[in-house]
Design a protein around this motif. Sequence first.
Motif, PDB file in Angstrom:
ATOM      1  N   ALA A  38       0.827  -1.208   0.000  1.00 15.85           N
ATOM      2  CA  ALA A  38       0.000   0.000   0.000  1.00 15.85           C
ATOM      3  C   ALA A  38       0.863   1.260   0.000  1.00 15.85           C
ATOM      4  CB  ALA A  38      -0.922  -0.007   1.220  1.00 15.85           C
ATOM      5  N   THR A  39       1.955   1.235   0.741  1.00 15.73           N
ATOM      6  CA  THR A  39       2.858   2.391   0.787  1.00 15.73           C
ATOM      7  C   THR A  39       3.533   2.625  -0.556  1.00 15.73           C
ATOM      8  OG1 THR A  39       3.260   1.953   3.140  1.00 15.73           O
ATOM      9  CG2 THR A  39       4.813   3.401   2.016  1.00 15.73           C
ATOM     10  N   VAL A  40       3.876   1.543  -1.245  1.00 11.38           N
ATOM     11  CA  VAL A  40       4.464   1.675  -2.582  1.00 11.38           C
ATOM     12  C   VAL A  40       3.494   2.381  -3.527  1.00 11.38           C
ATOM     13  CG1 VAL A  40       5.144   0.363  -4.631  1.00 11.38           C
ATOM     14  CG2 VAL A  40       6.090  -0.235  -2.398  1.00 11.38           C
ATOM     15  N   VAL A  41       2.215   2.066  -3.429  1.00  6.59           N
ATOM     16  CA  VAL A  41       1.218   2.743  -4.265  1.00  6.59           C
ATOM     17  C   VAL A  41       1.207   4.239  -3.987  1.00  6.59           C
ATOM     18  CG1 VAL A  41      -1.250   2.961  -4.790  1.00  6.59           C
ATOM     19  CG2 VAL A  41      -0.222   0.693  -4.527  1.00  6.59           C
ATOM     20  N   LEU A  42       1.320   4.604  -2.718  1.00  4.03           N
ATOM     21  CA  LEU A  42       1.345   6.022  -2.348  1.00  4.03           C
ATOM     22  C   LEU A  42       2.565   6.730  -2.937  1.00  4.03           C
ATOM     23  CD1 LEU A  42       0.076   8.342  -0.705  1.00  4.03           C
ATOM     24  CD2 LEU A  42       1.403   7.552   1.274  1.00  4.03           C
ATOM     25  N   ILE A  43       3.689   6.039  -2.995  1.00  6.78           N
ATOM     26  CA  ILE A  43       4.898   6.623  -3.596  1.00  6.78           C
ATOM     27  C   ILE A  43       4.773   6.679  -5.114  1.00  6.78           C
ATOM     28  CG2 ILE A  43       7.407   6.378  -3.847  1.00  6.78           C
ATOM     29  CD1 ILE A  43       7.441   4.908  -1.170  1.00  6.78           C
ATOM     30  N   ASP A  44       4.135   5.666  -5.669  1.00 10.12           N
ATOM     31  CA  ASP A  44       4.057   5.548  -7.126  1.00 10.12           C
ATOM     32  C   ASP A  44       3.075   6.530  -7.778  1.00 10.12           C
ATOM     33  OD1 ASP A  44       4.087   4.105  -9.817  1.00 10.12           O
ATOM     34  OD2 ASP A  44       2.016   3.776  -9.184  1.00 10.12           O
ATOM     35  N   MET A  45       1.981   6.854  -7.137  1.00 11.79           N
ATOM     36  CA  MET A  45       0.892   7.570  -7.807  1.00 11.79           C
ATOM     37  C   MET A  45       1.311   8.893  -8.449  1.00 11.79           C
ATOM     38  SD  MET A  45      -2.562   6.857  -5.571  1.00 11.79           S
ATOM     39  CE  MET A  45      -3.611   7.579  -6.840  1.00 11.79           C
ATOM     40  N   PRO A  46       2.013   9.786  -7.757  1.00 10.32           N
ATOM     41  CA  PRO A  46       2.395  11.031  -8.434  1.00 10.32           C
ATOM     42  C   PRO A  46       3.349  10.790  -9.595  1.00 10.32           C
ATOM     43  CG  PRO A  46       3.504  10.867  -6.304  1.00 10.32           C
ATOM     44  CD  PRO A  46       2.472   9.769  -6.356  1.00 10.32           C
ATOM     45  N   TYR A  47       4.189   9.791  -9.465  1.00 14.08           N
ATOM     46  CA  TYR A  47       5.112   9.425 -10.542  1.00 14.08           C
ATOM     47  C   TYR A  47       4.344   8.951 -11.770  1.00 14.08           C
ATOM     48  CZ  TYR A  47       8.072   6.066 -13.070  1.00 14.08           C
ATOM     49  OH  TYR A  47       8.713   5.347 -14.047  1.00 14.08           O
ATOM     50  N   CYS A  55       1.121  -2.705  -5.902  1.00 11.65           N
ATOM     51  CA  CYS A  55       0.698  -3.182  -4.579  1.00 11.65           C
ATOM     52  C   CYS A  55       0.986  -4.668  -4.410  1.00 11.65           C
ATOM     53  CB  CYS A  55      -0.798  -2.893  -4.386  1.00 11.65           C
ATOM     54  SG  CYS A  55      -1.420  -3.347  -2.750  1.00 11.65           S
ATOM     55  N   THR A  56       0.580  -5.485  -5.369  1.00 15.04           N
ATOM     56  CA  THR A  56       0.703  -6.933  -5.206  1.00 15.04           C
ATOM     57  C   THR A  56       2.138  -7.417  -5.359  1.00 15.04           C
ATOM     58  OG1 THR A  56       0.166  -7.273  -7.560  1.00 15.04           O
ATOM     59  CG2 THR A  56      -1.650  -7.336  -5.986  1.00 15.04           C
ATOM     60  N   PHE A  57       2.875  -6.861  -6.296  1.00 19.08           N
ATOM     61  CA  PHE A  57       4.248  -7.323  -6.501  1.00 19.08           C
ATOM     62  C   PHE A  57       5.139  -6.922  -5.324  1.00 19.08           C
ATOM     63  CE2 PHE A  57       2.686  -8.583 -10.391  1.00 19.08           C
ATOM     64  CZ  PHE A  57       3.638  -9.049 -11.274  1.00 19.08           C
ATOM     65  N   ALA A  58       4.952  -5.722  -4.773  1.00 19.49           N
ATOM     66  CA  ALA A  58       5.726  -5.322  -3.593  1.00 19.49           C
ATOM     67  C   ALA A  58       5.347  -6.162  -2.386  1.00 19.49           C
ATOM     68  CB  ALA A  58       5.499  -3.832  -3.301  1.00 19.49           C
ATOM     69  N   THR A  59       4.065  -6.473  -2.266  1.00 22.74           N
ATOM     70  CA  THR A  59       3.602  -7.345  -1.186  1.00 22.74           C
ATOM     71  C   THR A  59       4.250  -8.713  -1.280  1.00 22.74           C
ATOM     72  OG1 THR A  59       1.457  -6.222  -0.998  1.00 22.74           O
ATOM     73  CG2 THR A  59       1.586  -8.487  -0.196  1.00 22.74           C
ATOM     74  N   SER A  60       4.239  -9.284  -2.472  1.00 24.39           N
ATOM     75  CA  SER A  60       4.806 -10.615  -2.674  1.00 24.39           C
ATOM     76  C   SER A  60       6.305 -10.626  -2.389  1.00 24.39           C
ATOM     77  CB  SER A  60       4.547 -11.070  -4.114  1.00 24.39           C
ATOM     78  OG  SER A  60       5.184 -12.301  -4.378  1.00 24.39           O
ATOM     79  N   PHE A  61       7.033  -9.654  -2.925  1.00 22.70           N
ATOM     80  CA  PHE A  61       8.476  -9.591  -2.685  1.00 22.70           C
ATOM     81  C   PHE A  61       8.780  -9.492  -1.200  1.00 22.70           C
ATOM     82  CE2 PHE A  61      12.172  -6.984  -1.713  1.00 22.70           C
ATOM     83  CZ  PHE A  61      13.181  -7.700  -2.325  1.00 22.70           C
ATOM     84  N   THR A  62       8.073  -8.628  -0.484  1.00 20.66           N
ATOM     85  CA  THR A  62       8.310  -8.433   0.951  1.00 20.66           C
ATOM     86  C   THR A  62       8.006  -9.702   1.731  1.00 20.66           C
ATOM     87  OG1 THR A  62       7.723  -6.100   0.703  1.00 20.66           O
ATOM     88  CG2 THR A  62       7.737  -6.996   2.942  1.00 20.66           C
ATOM     89  N   PHE A  63       6.921 -10.368   1.384  1.00 21.31           N
ATOM     90  CA  PHE A  63       6.566 -11.620   2.066  1.00 21.31           C
ATOM     91  C   PHE A  63       7.676 -12.649   1.921  1.00 21.31           C
ATOM     92  CE2 PHE A  63       5.018 -15.966   1.498  1.00 21.31           C
ATOM     93  CZ  PHE A  63       4.516 -16.219   2.779  1.00 21.31           C
ATOM     94  N   TRP A  64       8.124 -12.895   0.694  1.00 21.72           N
ATOM     95  CA  TRP A  64       9.144 -13.914   0.471  1.00 21.72           C
ATOM     96  C   TRP A  64      10.477 -13.536   1.109  1.00 21.72           C
ATOM     97  CZ3 TRP A  64       7.555 -18.442  -0.567  1.00 21.72           C
ATOM     98  CH2 TRP A  64       6.443 -18.648  -1.394  1.00 21.72           C
TER      99      TRP A  64
END
Length: 428
Positions: free
Chosen positions: A147-156, A191-200
């Motif tokens: 979710a935080t990655v989405v917040l960083i990504d949106m303006p970009y 959101c999903t790819f950052a979630t997956s990477f962090t989990f693993w």
Amino acid sequence: MAVVNMDKHNLPLFGVELENIHFDGVFDWLISVKPIDTFWNAQPTYIIVQIIFTIGALSTLIHAFRNGGRWPYLWLGTILHGLVVEAICYIHPDVDNFWHSQTPIIFLGRRLPLHIIFLYPCFIYQASAAVNKLKLPWWAEPVAVGATVVLIDMPYDITCVKFVHWSWHDTDPNIEDRHYWVPWNSYYFHCTFATSFTFWFHYIHYLYKPSNKKWQSSGIRVEIMSMLIASLLGAPGGILMFLPIYHPLHDIAGIHSEVTFFTLFSIVLLIVWSGDRIKTLNSIDEGVNDGTLFTKLLVFSLIMHYSVFLLIVIFGKPENEISIGLHEPTGPCNVTVQLHTALGMILHKRKYLCVDDYDEDYFDFSCAPSGPPKGIANWYTICGKPFKNRSEYITVIGTICVVATLYFYNTHHNKKDLQCNNCIKKHQ
């Protein structure tokens, strides 16, 4: 009609149309290095964004080595994860649906700019450092990072599409639903790819050394294993998270991608909120031992990130931006190709961009000497278009910046957490 400075007509390959690019050997395909001034004349905002991501990557790298433990492996893991994701997108035809503008340093057949490699630590590492301070349980932390990655990504995403820093496939059904010309699935993906990477990344470490703390190094063998597995499984795990929500709702039920994204994001926020509500004293076991200076380094990088995109939409002129390079191939309008979804369904998209009938209102061909490309072309010139309502973009990006300011301030300066630690000390 786009407003073009006269000197831009002298840009190398301006208006040139190429069906294929010929490379001078493997090394020329692998990497291309060109003078920066050429790109500054064509797309000045693009160069500024590249500088910001370079500074952001350097800031997170310094932070990682200052903290030691598993943090340097996290930083390198985000780089490897990004390389895997980008390579898949360029190789697999079902997800080959975007084209970056050319940059001074670019890799993999002129498809992968250097700053896109740096983007991943700027997104995932920054998000991990912030979320770590929330002290969430293990099952809530990965989705909080997403979710935080989405917040960083949106303006970009919103800003750079408008300034033609890249372009999207016109008729791909997976990206046809847009938000300021950004596919809703771009946010879903981050959101999903950052979630997956962090989990693993954390799960593999726990699997090998369950007694160690989350950021405590368990030896180079274990750390390299967790880093490599997370880098390789981050993408497949992210794809799997499209299966329960996006593909059934979008592909079968015909529901707009905006709905599927907010369905996902609502679940994500509920998980994060639930994790925060059940926080226990045992969850407060370690923090980022970065000190004030290195916290400020991360925060300064974030301030630059958000400020640049806000300033670009306030003062930038997308109609003066010219992207010369690889884009969606142009060609006959009646040729279609199959697209296979993760559920095994077969969808269809046009094989070529139809220059007479396309729906991408962030670019046109008005600055090109001969107009739209004639016939099949992979390399050609596209032109940015002026804002229809600049105030709307300023409002959207400005609102995101306000939300990000409050969010990151409260994560990096968590007074409640400090008070809680003081309470623990008093009762010991």
